[in-house]
Design a protein around this motif. Structure first.
Motif, PDB file in Angstrom:
ATOM      1  N   ASP A   1       0.811  -1.227   0.000  1.00 28.70           N
ATOM      2  CA  ASP A   1       0.000   0.000   0.000  1.00 28.70           C
ATOM      3  C   ASP A   1       0.838   1.268   0.000  1.00 28.70           C
ATOM      4  O   ASP A   1       0.289   2.363   0.123  1.00 28.70           O
ATOM      5  N   SER A   2       2.145   1.166  -0.157  1.00 29.59           N
ATOM      6  CA  SER A   2       2.998   2.346  -0.004  1.00 29.59           C
ATOM      7  C   SER A   2       3.032   3.235  -1.236  1.00 29.59           C
ATOM      8  O   SER A   2       3.495   4.371  -1.171  1.00 29.59           O
ATOM      9  N   GLY A   3       2.595   2.713  -2.378  1.00 32.01           N
ATOM     10  CA  GLY A   3       2.784   3.455  -3.615  1.00 32.01           C
ATOM     11  C   GLY A   3       4.195   3.256  -4.143  1.00 32.01           C
ATOM     12  O   GLY A   3       5.021   2.541  -3.560  1.00 32.01           O
ATOM     13  N   ILE A   4       4.500   3.941  -5.227  1.00 33.40           N
ATOM     14  CA  ILE A   4       5.747   3.669  -5.939  1.00 33.40           C
ATOM     15  C   ILE A   4       6.931   4.494  -5.438  1.00 33.40           C
ATOM     16  O   ILE A   4       8.085   4.120  -5.651  1.00 33.40           O
ATOM     17  N   LEU A   5       6.683   5.602  -4.734  1.00 31.52           N
ATOM     18  CA  LEU A   5       7.762   6.530  -4.385  1.00 31.52           C
ATOM     19  C   LEU A   5       8.873   5.896  -3.550  1.00 31.52           C
ATOM     20  O   LEU A   5      10.061   6.070  -3.876  1.00 31.52           O
ATOM     21  N   PRO A   6       8.584   5.164  -2.462  1.00 27.09           N
ATOM     22  CA  PRO A   6       9.699   4.567  -1.694  1.00 27.09           C
ATOM     23  C   PRO A   6      10.578   3.642  -2.528  1.00 27.09           C
ATOM     24  O   PRO A   6      11.807   3.653  -2.388  1.00 27.09           O
ATOM     25  N   ALA A   7       9.962   2.868  -3.399  1.00 32.80           N
ATOM     26  CA  ALA A   7      10.742   1.957  -4.242  1.00 32.80           C
ATOM     27  C   ALA A   7      11.622   2.726  -5.216  1.00 32.80           C
ATOM     28  O   ALA A   7      12.767   2.336  -5.481  1.00 32.80           O
ATOM     29  N   LEU A   8      11.118   3.824  -5.773  1.00 34.31           N
ATOM     30  CA  LEU A   8      11.914   4.608  -6.718  1.00 34.31           C
ATOM     31  C   LEU A   8      13.108   5.259  -6.035  1.00 34.31           C
ATOM     32  O   LEU A   8      14.219   5.275  -6.583  1.00 34.31           O
ATOM     33  N   VAL A   9      12.895   5.815  -4.840  1.00 36.89           N
ATOM     34  CA  VAL A   9      14.003   6.448  -4.118  1.00 36.89           C
ATOM     35  C   VAL A   9      15.067   5.408  -3.769  1.00 36.89           C
ATOM     36  O   VAL A   9      16.270   5.630  -3.972  1.00 36.89           O
ATOM     37  N   ALA A  10      14.629   4.270  -3.252  1.00 34.35           N
ATOM     38  CA  ALA A  10      15.577   3.213  -2.886  1.00 34.35           C
ATOM     39  C   ALA A  10      16.330   2.701  -4.114  1.00 34.35           C
ATOM     40  O   ALA A  10      17.555   2.502  -4.075  1.00 34.35           O
ATOM     41  N   SER A  11      15.618   2.500  -5.220  1.00 34.88           N
ATOM     42  CA  SER A  11      16.263   2.012  -6.445  1.00 34.88           C
ATOM     43  C   SER A  11      17.250   3.024  -6.999  1.00 34.88           C
ATOM     44  O   SER A  11      18.278   2.655  -7.579  1.00 34.88           O
ATOM     45  N   ALA A  12      16.950   4.306  -6.844  1.00 32.43           N
ATOM     46  CA  ALA A  12      17.878   5.333  -7.305  1.00 32.43           C
ATOM     47  C   ALA A  12      19.193   5.261  -6.530  1.00 32.43           C
ATOM     48  O   ALA A  12      20.282   5.388  -7.109  1.00 32.43           O
ATOM     49  N   LEU A  13      19.116   5.044  -5.220  1.00 30.98           N
ATOM     50  CA  LEU A  13      20.333   4.904  -4.418  1.00 30.98           C
ATOM     51  C   LEU A  13      21.109   3.654  -4.829  1.00 30.98           C
ATOM     52  O   LEU A  13      22.345   3.688  -4.957  1.00 30.98           O
ATOM     53  N   ILE A  14      20.399   2.546  -5.039  1.00 33.87           N
ATOM     54  CA  ILE A  14      21.060   1.306  -5.451  1.00 33.87           C
ATOM     55  C   ILE A  14      21.760   1.491  -6.787  1.00 33.87           C
ATOM     56  O   ILE A  14      22.938   1.140  -6.955  1.00 33.87           O
ATOM     57  N   ALA A  15      21.036   2.074  -7.745  1.00 35.46           N
ATOM     58  CA  ALA A  15      21.601   2.239  -9.085  1.00 35.46           C
ATOM     59  C   ALA A  15      22.788   3.194  -9.073  1.00 35.46           C
ATOM     60  O   ALA A  15      23.831   2.918  -9.689  1.00 35.46           O
ATOM     61  N   ALA A  16      22.659   4.324  -8.372  1.00 35.80           N
ATOM     62  CA  ALA A  16      23.751   5.297  -8.340  1.00 35.80           C
ATOM     63  C   ALA A  16      25.000   4.690  -7.714  1.00 35.80           C
ATOM     64  O   ALA A  16      26.119   4.864  -8.220  1.00 35.80           O
ATOM     65  N   GLY A  17      24.833   3.972  -6.612  1.00 36.61           N
ATOM     66  CA  GLY A  17      25.985   3.384  -5.951  1.00 36.61           C
ATOM     67  C   GLY A  17      26.681   2.338  -6.790  1.00 36.61           C
ATOM     68  O   GLY A  17      27.912   2.346  -6.933  1.00 36.61           O
TER      69      GLY A  17
END
Length: 512
Positions: free
Chosen positions: A352-368
């Motif tokens: 039920d969280s929506g997509i925003l938490p996943a996008l922020v977390a994935s951005a950190l994973i991808a950048a690192g």
């Protein structure tokens, strides 16, 4: 000694080399958003679904060393063109596979074709670009294309799945391979090292060291520990030990063990494995979460998965600049830490969280992880003897493909085990045993079951399966974060700030 700068012909040849590389890397991820379609059409079990995903990467990784030596022996351009022909034919077989077993076999053949293509691309770059600065730029482009293929694969499949059947994601390979067969002989130089030898026994041992252990891992995830798991694990470990011992004895080894006496080389290979472990592990988790938990269509999920690339576009050049100031190992260690924080952040992504938490977390994973990948390939090649270009390039690519395949297999198996442990308690009471068993296999199978049931029962099955998947995803994210912390320690401890030049490695090897 001065070297002449590369001209239009060399840079055009680089573009030609990037075409097959893009397709081969795309096929690692092209099936991510096709899971519901494959589940509905072929009805694979949880173990079969994992094999469909990662058999390609494991065969590719298991044969890259062999094909690297074969490229040195028979000619890199020749092997590249043969690989293009084989890859195109295997793509057609995969597109029209009538069963899960047939698709697994076709994906294995694609791995064989890809393994004949990849070693030649990076080795040929060294032939095309004599100037170190231009070669570094070309290798950077090569690395970017390799990473881009993994990212583009889901988008291409999302577009195709919106209009065609799931097999169309393989047919897109065919025209590119045909174009390479036409243009390659005109632009690409032929190069070889006639003294290289192909060791078929070592090739067999490398595959025996990988596939049985992976099969044992998947058996543990789906059925628990058993005698067969012990046997498979023992076969894999014994084959791995025999492979390493053989490399120290044969006159022309697939892996030059003397290179691993250099901290810079052995450590960089380990870093490459761990980085790709995280990249592909996150990809398989994220794509299923977007599509099967949040309910996005294949195309919408694919487009949303591109959002973190905005951050990635800035991370790669920033990491290169930072590396000049503080050293590559420091930047790579920091990249691993950032990515580990991203995996931990995925715990805020829920049904039920929506997509925003996943996008922020994935951005950190991808950048690192992109910061790591941007630096580690050139770092490893900095200690590679030029006369072993094909086999050393294959070793670097093997580390990448093996890491990606391990990420899908290990994290996919953890996810499957936790999902199976949680889903039974979340399914509605009174389901027929066969139906409950199918829903307990994978989230894709549960979605198919829910569609067949319909009504309140179908909705209850879907909600329970989604909750079980999220529970499994959270546990798997913590496992991934732990692996990346190990990667940070490896980069910080095992990699010297400045890698030794290649000629120094040659002297060390000669002394040994």
């Amino acid at each position: 000694m001065t070297t002449s700068p590369a001209g239009r012909r060399e840079w055009t040849a680089l573009a030609v080399l990037c075409l097959p590389l893009l397709i081969v890397s795309m096929d690692v991820s092209v099936l991510f958003f096709a899971v519901p379609h494959i589940a509905q059409a072929l009805e694979p079990t949880a173990a079969q679904l994992l094999w469909i995903f990662d058999i390609y990467g494991f065969v590719l990784a298991g044969l890259l060393l062999t094909m690297g030596n074969l490229a040195d022996r028979v000619g890199r351009r020749r092997l590249l063109l043969l690989g293009a022909l084989a890859f195109g034919a295997a793509s057609v077989l995969a597109a029209y596979a009538p069963s899960a077993e047939a698709l697994i076999a076709a994906r294995a053949l694609l791995g064989v074709g890809g393994a004949t293509i990849m070693p030649s691309t990076l080795a040929t770059i060294r032939e095309l670009f004599a100037d170190p600065e231009e070669r570094a730029r070309a290798i950077g482009i090569w690395s970017a294309v390799l990473a881009a293929g993994v990212g583009i694969g889901p988008v291409i499949s999302g577009i195709l799945l919106e209009h065609f059947w799931w097999g169309s994601v393989f047919l897109v390979n065919v025209p590119v391979m045909v174009a390479l067969l036409v243009v390659g002989p005109l632009l690409l130089p032929e190069s070889r090292s006639p003294q290289a030898r192909v060791d078929l026994l070592s090739s067999a041992l490398s595959l025996l060291a990988i596939l049985p252990v992976v099969h044992a891992l998947k058996q543990v995830a789906t059925h628990g520990w058993s005698t067969s798991v012990t046997v498979y694990s023992a076969v894999g470990v014994c084959a791995g030990v025999a492979f390493v011992r053989r490399q120290g004895r044969v006159r022309s080894p697939m892996v030059d063990l003397s290179l691993f006496r250099r901290r810079g080389f052995g450590g960089s290979v380990a870093v490459q494995v761990i980085a790709m472990f995280g990249v592909m592990g996150n990809a398989i988790l994220m794509t299923q979460y977007l599509q099967s938990v949040l309910g996005y269509s294949a195309l919408a999920a694919a487009l949303w998965s591109l959002a973190p690339s905005v951050v990635v576009g800035a991370a790669a050049p920033m990491s290169a600049v930072a590396a000049q100031r503080v050293g590559r190992p420091v930047v790579m260690a920091a990249g691993f830490v950032v990515a580990a924080v991203g995996f931990i952040g995925m715990r805020w992504a829920s049904v039920d969280s929506g997509i925003l938490p996943a996008l922020v977390a994935s951005a950190l994973i991808a950048a690192g992880l992109v910061s790591v990948a941007t630096l580690v390939t050139e770092y490893a090649l900095g200690v590679a003897p030029p006369q072993r270009a094909g086999s050393v390039s294959a070793l670097v690519e093997t580390a990448s493909e093996l890491g990606g395949a391990l990420g899908m297999a290990v994290l996919g198996s953890v996810l499957a085990a936790v999902y199976a442990a949680h889903v039974a308690d979340r399914l509605p009471v009174g389901l027929p045993p066969v139906t409950a068993e199918a829903a307990g296999q994978t989230l894709g199978e549960a979605t198919v079951v829910a569609e067949h049931l319909g009504g309140a029962s179908g909705q209850a099955v879907l909600e329970g399966a989604r909750a079980a998947y999220v529970s499994g995803m959270h546990v798997t994210d913590l496992v991934a974060a732990g692996v990346l912390v190990v990667g940070a320690l490896v980069a910080a401890i095992l990699l010297p700030r400045t890698p030794a030049p290649a000629d120094e490695v040659v002297r060390d090897a000669a002394a040994v």
